[in-house]
Design a protein around this motif. Structure first.
Motif, PDB file in Angstrom:
ATOM      1  N   ARG A 260       0.851  -1.194   0.000  1.00 52.53           N
ATOM      2  CA  ARG A 260       0.000   0.000   0.000  1.00 52.53           C
ATOM      3  C   ARG A 260       0.883   1.239   0.000  1.00 52.53           C
ATOM      4  NH1 ARG A 260      -4.494  -1.483   4.697  1.00 52.53           N
ATOM      5  NH2 ARG A 260      -4.806  -3.674   4.087  1.00 52.53           N
ATOM      6  N   ARG A 261       0.398   2.293  -0.600  1.00 50.39           N
ATOM      7  CA  ARG A 261       1.137   3.559  -0.556  1.00 50.39           C
ATOM      8  C   ARG A 261       1.014   4.217   0.811  1.00 50.39           C
ATOM      9  NH1 ARG A 261      -1.023   4.481  -6.027  1.00 50.39           N
ATOM     10  NH2 ARG A 261       0.680   4.595  -7.538  1.00 50.39           N
ATOM     11  N   LEU A 262      -0.184   4.234   1.340  1.00 51.47           N
ATOM     12  CA  LEU A 262      -0.491   4.904   2.600  1.00 51.47           C
ATOM     13  C   LEU A 262      -0.604   3.826   3.678  1.00 51.47           C
ATOM     14  CD1 LEU A 262      -1.238   7.678   3.863  1.00 51.47           C
ATOM     15  CD2 LEU A 262      -3.612   7.204   3.233  1.00 51.47           C
ATOM     16  N   THR A 263       0.313   3.815   4.641  1.00 49.20           N
ATOM     17  CA  THR A 263       0.380   2.689   5.568  1.00 49.20           C
ATOM     18  C   THR A 263       0.044   3.044   7.019  1.00 49.20           C
ATOM     19  OG1 THR A 263       2.763   3.058   5.867  1.00 49.20           O
ATOM     20  CG2 THR A 263       2.086   1.469   4.173  1.00 49.20           C
ATOM     21  N   ARG A 264       0.170   4.307   7.403  1.00 50.28           N
ATOM     22  CA  ARG A 264      -0.042   4.631   8.822  1.00 50.28           C
ATOM     23  C   ARG A 264      -0.397   6.100   8.986  1.00 50.28           C
ATOM     24  NH1 ARG A 264       3.751   6.283  12.912  1.00 50.28           N
ATOM     25  NH2 ARG A 264       3.056   5.738  15.017  1.00 50.28           N
ATOM     26  N   MET A 265      -1.315   6.393   9.907  1.00 51.21           N
ATOM     27  CA  MET A 265      -1.614   7.768  10.295  1.00 51.21           C
ATOM     28  C   MET A 265      -1.947   7.792  11.776  1.00 51.21           C
ATOM     29  SD  MET A 265      -4.304  10.640   8.892  1.00 51.21           S
ATOM     30  CE  MET A 265      -5.776   9.649   9.171  1.00 51.21           C
ATOM     31  N   VAL A 266      -1.293   8.676  12.509  1.00 48.62           N
ATOM     32  CA  VAL A 266      -1.536   8.853  13.933  1.00 48.62           C
ATOM     33  C   VAL A 266      -1.721  10.338  14.197  1.00 48.62           C
ATOM     34  CG1 VAL A 266      -0.632   8.573  16.256  1.00 48.62           C
ATOM     35  CG2 VAL A 266      -0.200   6.810  14.543  1.00 48.62           C
ATOM     36  N   ALA A 267      -2.783  10.690  14.892  1.00 46.07           N
ATOM     37  CA  ALA A 267      -3.026  12.085  15.243  1.00 46.07           C
ATOM     38  C   ALA A 267      -2.477  12.365  16.624  1.00 46.07           C
ATOM     39  CB  ALA A 267      -4.520  12.391  15.189  1.00 46.07           C
ATOM     40  N   GLU A 275       2.563   8.084   7.117  1.00 46.81           N
ATOM     41  CA  GLU A 275       3.649   7.317   6.515  1.00 46.81           C
ATOM     42  C   GLU A 275       3.212   6.790   5.155  1.00 46.81           C
ATOM     43  OE1 GLU A 275       4.987   4.248   9.116  1.00 46.81           O
ATOM     44  OE2 GLU A 275       5.639   5.645  10.685  1.00 46.81           O
ATOM     45  N   VAL A 276       4.097   6.960   4.158  1.00 47.35           N
ATOM     46  CA  VAL A 276       3.832   6.458   2.811  1.00 47.35           C
ATOM     47  C   VAL A 276       5.042   5.646   2.344  1.00 47.35           C
ATOM     48  CG1 VAL A 276       2.285   8.356   2.222  1.00 47.35           C
ATOM     49  CG2 VAL A 276       4.713   8.574   1.727  1.00 47.35           C
ATOM     50  N   THR A 277       4.796   4.691   1.444  1.00 48.02           N
ATOM     51  CA  THR A 277       5.859   3.811   0.962  1.00 48.02           C
ATOM     52  C   THR A 277       6.355   4.178  -0.427  1.00 48.02           C
ATOM     53  OG1 THR A 277       4.241   2.265   0.035  1.00 48.02           O
ATOM     54  CG2 THR A 277       4.956   1.889   2.310  1.00 48.02           C
ATOM     55  N   ALA A 278       5.662   5.080  -1.113  1.00 50.77           N
ATOM     56  CA  ALA A 278       6.050   5.498  -2.463  1.00 50.77           C
ATOM     57  C   ALA A 278       5.610   6.935  -2.662  1.00 50.77           C
ATOM     58  CB  ALA A 278       5.405   4.586  -3.512  1.00 50.77           C
ATOM     59  N   PRO A 279       6.252   7.674  -3.558  1.00 51.94           N
ATOM     60  CA  PRO A 279       5.821   9.052  -3.807  1.00 51.94           C
ATOM     61  C   PRO A 279       4.356   9.092  -4.219  1.00 51.94           C
ATOM     62  CG  PRO A 279       7.929   8.610  -4.891  1.00 51.94           C
ATOM     63  CD  PRO A 279       7.401   7.287  -4.412  1.00 51.94           C
ATOM     64  N   CYS A 280       3.579   9.920  -3.559  1.00 52.86           N
ATOM     65  CA  CYS A 280       2.150   9.968  -3.860  1.00 52.86           C
ATOM     66  C   CYS A 280       1.554  11.264  -3.330  1.00 52.86           C
ATOM     67  CB  CYS A 280       1.407   8.772  -3.268  1.00 52.86           C
ATOM     68  SG  CYS A 280       1.561   8.596  -1.474  1.00 52.86           S
ATOM     69  N   ARG A 281       0.458  11.642  -3.953  1.00 53.44           N
ATOM     70  CA  ARG A 281      -0.297  12.801  -3.497  1.00 53.44           C
ATOM     71  C   ARG A 281      -1.194  12.375  -2.346  1.00 53.44           C
ATOM     72  NH1 ARG A 281      -5.055  15.874  -6.943  1.00 53.44           N
ATOM     73  NH2 ARG A 281      -5.612  17.443  -5.362  1.00 53.44           N
ATOM     74  N   VAL A 282      -1.141  13.106  -1.250  1.00 51.00           N
ATOM     75  CA  VAL A 282      -1.956  12.817  -0.071  1.00 51.00           C
ATOM     76  C   VAL A 282      -2.857  14.012   0.208  1.00 51.00           C
ATOM     77  CG1 VAL A 282      -1.944  12.386   2.413  1.00 51.00           C
ATOM     78  CG2 VAL A 282      -0.277  11.247   0.946  1.00 51.00           C
ATOM     79  N   ARG A 283      -4.122  13.724   0.432  1.00 54.59           N
ATOM     80  CA  ARG A 283      -5.084  14.770   0.795  1.00 54.59           C
ATOM     81  C   ARG A 283      -5.582  14.477   2.206  1.00 54.59           C
ATOM     82  NH1 ARG A 283      -5.523  13.312  -4.262  1.00 54.59           N
ATOM     83  NH2 ARG A 283      -6.952  11.602  -3.788  1.00 54.59           N
ATOM     84  N   GLY A 331      -5.613   4.871  -4.252  1.00 54.51           N
ATOM     85  CA  GLY A 331      -5.671   3.474  -3.858  1.00 54.51           C
ATOM     86  C   GLY A 331      -5.883   3.216  -2.397  1.00 54.51           C
ATOM     87  N   GLY A 332      -5.842   4.216  -1.527  1.00 51.76           N
ATOM     88  CA  GLY A 332      -5.965   3.911  -0.115  1.00 51.76           C
ATOM     89  C   GLY A 332      -6.490   5.070   0.697  1.00 51.76           C
ATOM     90  N   VAL A 333      -6.987   4.738   1.895  1.00 49.72           N
ATOM     91  CA  VAL A 333      -7.531   5.743   2.792  1.00 49.72           C
ATOM     92  C   VAL A 333      -7.304   5.289   4.222  1.00 49.72           C
ATOM     93  CG1 VAL A 333      -9.818   4.667   2.693  1.00 49.72           C
ATOM     94  CG2 VAL A 333      -9.618   7.048   3.397  1.00 49.72           C
ATOM     95  N   LEU A 334      -7.019   6.242   5.124  1.00 49.01           N
ATOM     96  CA  LEU A 334      -6.867   5.978   6.552  1.00 49.01           C
ATOM     97  C   LEU A 334      -7.690   7.001   7.330  1.00 49.01           C
ATOM     98  CD1 LEU A 334      -3.040   5.280   6.964  1.00 49.01           C
ATOM     99  CD2 LEU A 334      -4.900   3.612   6.998  1.00 49.01           C
ATOM    100  N   VAL A 335      -8.135   6.595   8.530  1.00 44.95           N
ATOM    101  CA  VAL A 335      -8.965   7.453   9.376  1.00 44.95           C
ATOM    102  C   VAL A 335      -8.383   7.456  10.780  1.00 44.95           C
ATOM    103  CG1 VAL A 335     -11.255   7.819  10.333  1.00 44.95           C
ATOM    104  CG2 VAL A 335     -11.017   6.927   8.010  1.00 44.95           C
TER     105      VAL A 335
END
Length: 340
Positions: A260-267, A275-283, A331-335
């Motif tokens: 996955r490109r987007l693997t982790r998010m902590v507030a 955290e991302v594993t490859a260059p990607c646009r994050v919104r 390709g991915g989403v985190l909450v």
């Protein structure tokens, strides 16, 4: 023709759908991705929003034809002996753009080369070629085994349905409508008692509504356990439709975490660690309810991140009340919930 050998594999992947605060949406698509030298080939194509031709929602005859094309057992779909590697996830129309390549036999090997971005029947390699990608040479036996497995045993259809548990109140009805809009089948019920195991197997996630108490939740989990069905359970963070859709999309993602490109998010206080594993646009978007229980959204970040861990400021989020973050990439989403 010379090229170093590369490993070839296949893995489940998801293009997450979503509902935006302005009412727009993007479709949910499950597909089989190409794994070259241990990494999704899609990750080498910048921040491309695309799916392979091996999508779970195409008719079986078309899926089989796509596999046979990759095995060179059928005619190429495009002039100049070119094959579609990735296409538009919304309509799969060549006019929207597609990544194509030549696929050739060299002895017992298969070679993918001359990758290009194509929007009409003929590719312009000088103008639109991916000059830094390939050629890839794959050992014939392993290549044929990986693709042939899709023909021999395609397995059960991807679980793209969601079971919503609770009273058929306005919130669940609106959530079901939003999920169906992006291509995810949805049913609403108060419980799962008496539902045959074969029917439960069609669900990839179960989302509990606010009216579902702990006894009802325990009974639903027990029903799925008795049926031997592994399913993801979702407890809604707040009655905000785009947020709930994002939670369910994350629950439906079957792709392995390293792919996955987007693997982790902590507030944390004032920041979000992404955290991302490859260059990607994050919104990054924050959602909350105001004192009149109206849903509010606030765009926090929209940019390209390089592989690694990034700290993004959470400017503009009210200090009081609960807020929730949704991070999206192709390709991915985190909450995540922000600390109060």
């Amino acid at each position: 023709m010379s090229a170093a050998y590369a490993t070839f594999g296949l893995a489940p992947a998801t293009r997450a759908g979503g509902v935006r605060a302005d009412g727009g949406y993007q479709l949910h698509r499950d597909f089989v991705d190409f794994i070259v030298d241990g990494r999704p080939l899609l990750f080498q194509l910048s921040d491309l929003d695309a799916v392979s031709p091996l999508a779970s929602d195409v008719p079986p005859a078309i899926f089989t034809a796509q596999v046979r094309c990759l095995l060179l057992e059928a005619e190429p779909p495009l002039p100049d002996d070119r094959y579609v590697i990735y296409g538009c996830p919304e309509c799969e129309d060549l006019a929207c753009g597609a990544v194509t390549a030549l696929i050739e036999r060299d002895g017992d090997d298969y070679v993918w080369r001359d990758f290009a971005w194509q929007t009409d029947p003929h590719a312009d390699l000088e103008l639109n070629g991916y000059h830094g990608i390939g050629p890839f040479r794959f050992h014939g036996p392993g290549y044929r085994e990986a693709l042939g497995a899709l023909l021999a045993d395609p397995g059960p259809p991807a679980a793209r349905r969601v079971l919503l548990i609770g009273a058929r109140v306005a919130l669940l009805a609106r959530l079901a409508a939003a999920l169906r809009t992006i291509g995810i089948g949805t049913d609403i019920t108060r419980d799962a008692d008496g539902v045959p195991a074969e029917e439960l197997r069609c669900y990839g996630a179960v989302a509990f509504g606010p009216t579902a108490g702990e006894p009802e939740r325990a009974a639903v989990r027990a029903a799925f356990d008795r049926a031997g069905v592994a399913v993801a359970y979702v407890d809604g963070l707040a009655p905000i439709i785009p947020l709930l859709v994002a939670q369910i999309e994350h629950a439906l993602d079957r792709s392995p975490l390293p792919q996955r490109r987007l693997t982790r998010m902590v507030a944390a206080a004032g920041t979000a660690v992404v955290e991302v594993t490859a260059p990607c646009r994050v919104r990054l978007t924050a959602y909350r309810q105001d004192r009149f229980s109206r849903a509010r959204s606030h765009d926090l970040f929209d940019g390209v991140l390089e592989p690694g861990s990034h700290r993004l400021p959470l400017d503009g989020i009210p200090a009081r009340g609960a807020s929730y973050l949704v991070a999206r990439t192709t390709g991915g989403v985190l909450v995540a919930a922000t600390p109060r």
